[in-house]
Design a protein around this motif. Structure first.
Motif, mmCIF file in Angstrom:
data_model
loop_
_atom_site.group_PDB
_atom_site.id
_atom_site.type_symbol
_atom_site.label_atom_id
_atom_site.label_comp_id
_atom_site.label_asym_id
_atom_site.label_seq_id
_atom_site.Cartn_x
_atom_site.Cartn_y
_atom_site.Cartn_z
ATOM 1 N N GLY A 103 0.813 -1.209 0.000
ATOM 2 C CA GLY A 103 0.000 0.000 0.000
ATOM 3 C C GLY A 103 0.841 1.252 0.000
ATOM 4 N N TRP A 104 1.927 1.218 0.752
ATOM 5 C CA TRP A 104 2.837 2.373 0.783
ATOM 6 C C TRP A 104 3.477 2.604 -0.574
ATOM 7 C CZ3 TRP A 104 4.973 6.662 2.368
ATOM 8 C CH2 TRP A 104 6.286 6.960 2.025
ATOM 9 N N LEU A 105 3.987 1.551 -1.209
ATOM 10 C CA LEU A 105 4.653 1.702 -2.504
ATOM 11 C C LEU A 105 3.697 2.235 -3.561
ATOM 12 C CD1 LEU A 105 6.796 -1.574 -2.528
ATOM 13 C CD2 LEU A 105 7.651 0.776 -2.343
ATOM 14 N N ILE A 106 2.493 1.680 -3.598
ATOM 15 C CA ILE A 106 1.522 2.130 -4.600
ATOM 16 C C ILE A 106 1.107 3.579 -4.327
ATOM 17 C CG2 ILE A 106 -0.804 1.748 -5.498
ATOM 18 C CD1 ILE A 106 -0.349 -1.259 -4.911
ATOM 19 N N GLY A 107 0.821 3.896 -3.055
ATOM 20 C CA GLY A 107 0.452 5.263 -2.717
ATOM 21 C C GLY A 107 1.560 6.244 -2.994
ATOM 22 N N ARG A 108 2.791 5.836 -2.765
ATOM 23 C CA ARG A 108 3.928 6.718 -3.021
ATOM 24 C C ARG A 108 4.064 7.034 -4.499
ATOM 25 N NH1 ARG A 108 10.370 5.266 -2.096
ATOM 26 N NH2 ARG A 108 11.139 7.225 -2.990
ATOM 27 N N VAL A 109 3.907 6.015 -5.342
ATOM 28 C CA VAL A 109 4.029 6.236 -6.787
ATOM 29 C C VAL A 109 2.878 7.108 -7.306
ATOM 30 C CG1 VAL A 109 3.939 5.073 -9.027
ATOM 31 C CG2 VAL A 109 5.392 4.163 -7.209
ATOM 32 N N VAL A 110 1.668 6.859 -6.805
ATOM 33 C CA VAL A 110 0.521 7.662 -7.255
ATOM 34 C C VAL A 110 0.707 9.123 -6.866
ATOM 35 C CG1 VAL A 110 -1.943 8.064 -6.921
ATOM 36 C CG2 VAL A 110 -1.091 5.731 -7.252
ATOM 37 N N LEU A 111 1.052 9.379 -5.616
ATOM 38 C CA LEU A 111 1.229 10.759 -5.161
ATOM 39 C C LEU A 111 2.415 11.405 -5.858
ATOM 40 C CD1 LEU A 111 0.096 12.867 -3.236
ATOM 41 C CD2 LEU A 111 1.612 11.997 -1.451
ATOM 42 N N GLY A 112 3.481 10.649 -6.038
ATOM 43 C CA GLY A 112 4.642 11.195 -6.745
ATOM 44 C C GLY A 112 4.324 11.539 -8.184
ATOM 45 N N SER A 113 3.492 10.712 -8.841
ATOM 46 C CA SER A 113 3.103 11.004 -10.227
ATOM 47 C C SER A 113 2.291 12.288 -10.308
ATOM 48 C CB SER A 113 2.312 9.830 -10.804
ATOM 49 O OG SER A 113 3.089 8.646 -10.802
ATOM 50 N N VAL A 114 1.396 12.489 -9.341
ATOM 51 C CA VAL A 114 0.602 13.723 -9.321
ATOM 52 C C VAL A 114 1.517 14.933 -9.200
ATOM 53 C CG1 VAL A 114 -1.082 15.043 -7.974
ATOM 54 C CG2 VAL A 114 -1.449 12.603 -8.388
ATOM 55 N N ILE A 115 2.490 14.883 -8.297
ATOM 56 C CA ILE A 115 3.404 16.012 -8.121
ATOM 57 C C ILE A 115 4.310 16.160 -9.340
ATOM 58 C CG2 ILE A 115 5.290 16.903 -6.703
ATOM 59 C CD1 ILE A 115 2.490 17.098 -5.482
ATOM 60 N N GLY A 116 4.696 15.041 -9.945
ATOM 61 C CA GLY A 116 5.529 15.129 -11.143
ATOM 62 C C GLY A 116 4.828 15.852 -12.280
ATOM 63 N N PHE A 117 3.578 15.476 -12.535
ATOM 64 C CA PHE A 117 2.823 16.173 -13.592
ATOM 65 C C PHE A 117 2.553 17.628 -13.211
ATOM 66 C CE2 PHE A 117 1.575 11.747 -14.742
ATOM 67 C CZ PHE A 117 2.086 11.764 -16.032
ATOM 68 N N ALA A 118 2.334 17.881 -11.910
ATOM 69 C CA ALA A 118 2.125 19.265 -11.471
ATOM 70 C C ALA A 118 3.391 20.084 -11.663
ATOM 71 C CB ALA A 118 1.703 19.289 -10.008
ATOM 72 N N THR A 119 4.532 19.460 -11.530
ATOM 73 C CA THR A 119 5.794 20.167 -11.743
ATOM 74 C C THR A 119 5.917 20.619 -13.195
ATOM 75 O OG1 THR A 119 6.850 18.852 -10.006
ATOM 76 C CG2 THR A 119 8.299 19.966 -11.567
ATOM 77 N N VAL A 120 5.554 19.723 -14.103
ATOM 78 C CA VAL A 120 5.651 20.049 -15.526
ATOM 79 C C VAL A 120 4.583 21.065 -15.932
ATOM 80 C CG1 VAL A 120 5.506 19.119 -17.857
ATOM 81 C CG2 VAL A 120 6.680 17.821 -16.059
ATOM 82 N N TRP A 121 3.341 20.793 -15.503
ATOM 83 C CA TRP A 121 2.234 21.644 -15.972
ATOM 84 C C TRP A 121 2.091 22.926 -15.150
ATOM 85 C CZ3 TRP A 121 -1.504 16.884 -16.086
ATOM 86 C CH2 TRP A 121 -1.199 16.103 -17.192
ATOM 87 N N GLY A 122 2.717 22.971 -13.966
ATOM 88 C CA GLY A 122 2.590 24.170 -13.140
ATOM 89 C C GLY A 122 3.733 25.139 -13.326
ATOM 90 N N LEU A 123 4.962 24.642 -13.364
ATOM 91 C CA LEU A 123 6.097 25.536 -13.469
ATOM 92 C C LEU A 123 6.360 25.995 -14.892
ATOM 93 C CD1 LEU A 123 8.679 23.979 -10.964
ATOM 94 C CD2 LEU A 123 7.030 25.818 -10.615
ATOM 95 N N THR A 124 5.997 25.166 -15.865
ATOM 96 C CA THR A 124 6.220 25.575 -17.254
ATOM 97 C C THR A 124 5.443 26.838 -17.616
ATOM 98 O OG1 THR A 124 6.682 23.297 -17.900
ATOM 99 C CG2 THR A 124 6.081 24.841 -19.655
ATOM 100 N N PRO A 125 4.121 26.942 -17.316
ATOM 101 C CA PRO A 125 3.410 28.197 -17.603
ATOM 102 C C PRO A 125 4.003 29.381 -16.852
ATOM 103 C CG PRO A 125 1.849 26.434 -17.214
ATOM 104 C CD PRO A 125 3.194 25.910 -16.847
ATOM 105 N N ALA A 126 4.462 29.154 -15.587
ATOM 106 C CA ALA A 126 5.058 30.256 -14.837
ATOM 107 C C ALA A 126 6.327 30.750 -15.507
ATOM 108 C CB ALA A 126 5.357 29.804 -13.414
#
Length: 401
Positions: A103-126
């Motif tokens: 559960g920890w490994l799966i939750g970690r990857v899911v949350l990390g993927s959300v932040i990873g996409f937010a990094t690309v889609w959030g900082l690029t427009p800025a």
């Protein structure tokens, strides 16, 4: 207000947690490129394939006992918990541990993927707002996007830390075992403290009384006898101290039950009574244990209880007679120690403070010993107006009954 808003964004823990989150995103990205790939596939097919394969792979990794330990070490280093013990670094021992690790490994990857996409889609427009051909009124949007992204990372890191404590932390069974271990250690420390108090306290009481009596009497023969008693009492105290130190050091020799850790039992009571007589108090002892030998722990604890009773009598009523009764009645071992609280012309009469009992550590230790053995202990002035102080202890012969 602004410093409070920006403080978490410049904290080192925030960026350590961001690194931990991005590791999960990198894992998902590698799996995505290997299978199912992105060539001629719709977004739904890509995500479905990646989620399915990620889940299977992570579940298989969680079966490895060392995976839990590796994740715990990494979480302690990068998630910066307030208390490192909240995140365990032990390998998986049960299937429940493996399920929680998965559960920890799966939750970690899911949350990390959300932040990873937010990094690309959030900082690029800025970044584009700051460098692109836009009007000046667009510029304030760039720091707003950056601050929003920063707080998303802050809250994601905190969520990741909570997940680690819940899924990688000690299980309820482990917490219970740890609490029981702490309780056992506390009881052991209390037991050792009682042993030191009883043995060393008795030795010091006898030594002080003998030295004082030798100084007052001045008879060479009495002085020689007093010094002999002081020497023997000091030797016994040193042996008791050595036994306790062996236990404190957790020495293998002590654990093996050698002579250094052998504790006195009821068979050593005559020596104790002789010491009290040498200190100037008449001791009348009646030990009736005709039903057989006492269990080891009961014999040892009985000796310490009687020793403390004799010590109290010597301390608070020096020179007064001491009456000891030990016997078995109704399936219980009864210990009774009585001494006169004061007597005309006696030492206690000359010292008014001698008859006062304060119910200190000694009596409390006796009650604790009796309670741990399933018995009871009472101490106080006799109710029959005999002017005696009576210690009465009842202990079951069958421990745990």
């Amino acid at each position: 207000m602004l410093p409070r808003l920006l403080a978490p964004l410049v904290a080192g823990a925030t960026y350590a947690r961001l690194l931990h989150l991005l590791v999960g995103w990198i894992f998902a990205g590698v799996v995505l490129l290997v299978y199912p790939g992105t060539y001629q596939k719709s977004l739904g097919e890509i995500l479905a394939g990646a989620v399915w394969l990620d889940t299977v792979l992570l579940a298989l990794v969680a079966l490895i006992p060392a995976a839990r330990r590796a994740e715990g070490v990494q979480a302690r280093l990068l998630l910066v918990p307030d208390r490192e013990e909240d995140i365990a670094v032990e390998p998986s021992r049960t299937w429940a541990d493996r399920r929680r690790t998965a559960g920890w490994l799966i939750g970690r990857v899911v949350l990390g993927s959300v932040i990873g996409f937010a990094t690309v889609w959030g900082l690029t427009p800025a970044f584009n707002l700051l460098t692109g051909p836009h009007g000046l009124w667009y510029l304030p949007l760039a720091p707003a996007l950056a601050i929003g992204y920063g707080w998303l990372v802050v809250w994601a890191g905190r969520l990741q830390l909570v997940m680690a404590a819940r899924l990688l932390g000690p299980s309820p069974a482990e917490r219970l075992a740890e609490a029981e271990l702490r309780a056992e250690r506390l009881l052991e420390r209390n037991r050792l403290a009682r042993e030191l108090h009883d043995s060393i306290g008795h030795a010091l009481t006898v030594t002080v009384l003998q030295a004082g009596a030798a100084r007052e009497v001045g008879d060479p023969a009495f002085v020689a006898k007093a010094l002999e008693v002081i020497e023997e009492t000091g030797r016994q105290a040193m042996e008791d101290l050595e036994r306790t130190l062996v236990l404190l050091r957790e020495s293998p020799a002590g654990a093996a039950g050698g002579a250094a850790t052998e504790q006195p039992g009821v068979d050593q009571l005559p020596v104790l009574f002789d010491t009290a007589r040498a200190a100037g108090s008449q001791v009348e002892a009646l030990v009736d244990l005709s039903e057989g030998k006492l269990p080891g722990v009961l014999s040892r604890e009985s000796y310490r209880i009687v020793q403390e009773g004799v010590t109290n009598a010597l301390k608070y009523a020096p020179g007064e007679p001491i009456s000891i009764r030990i016997g078995v009645r109704g399936g219980q071992l009864e210990l009774r120690c009585a001494n006169a609280m004061s007597a005309g012309g006696g030492v206690a009469a000359r010292n008014p403070a001698a008859g006062a009992r304060k119910g200190g550590k000694g009596l409390r230790g006796i009650r604790e010993r009796a309670t741990l053995l399933g018995g009871e202990a009472t101490a106080g002035a006799s109710q029959d107006c005999s002017g005696e102080w009576v210690l009465h202890v009842r202990l079951p012969l069958r421990l745990g009954s």
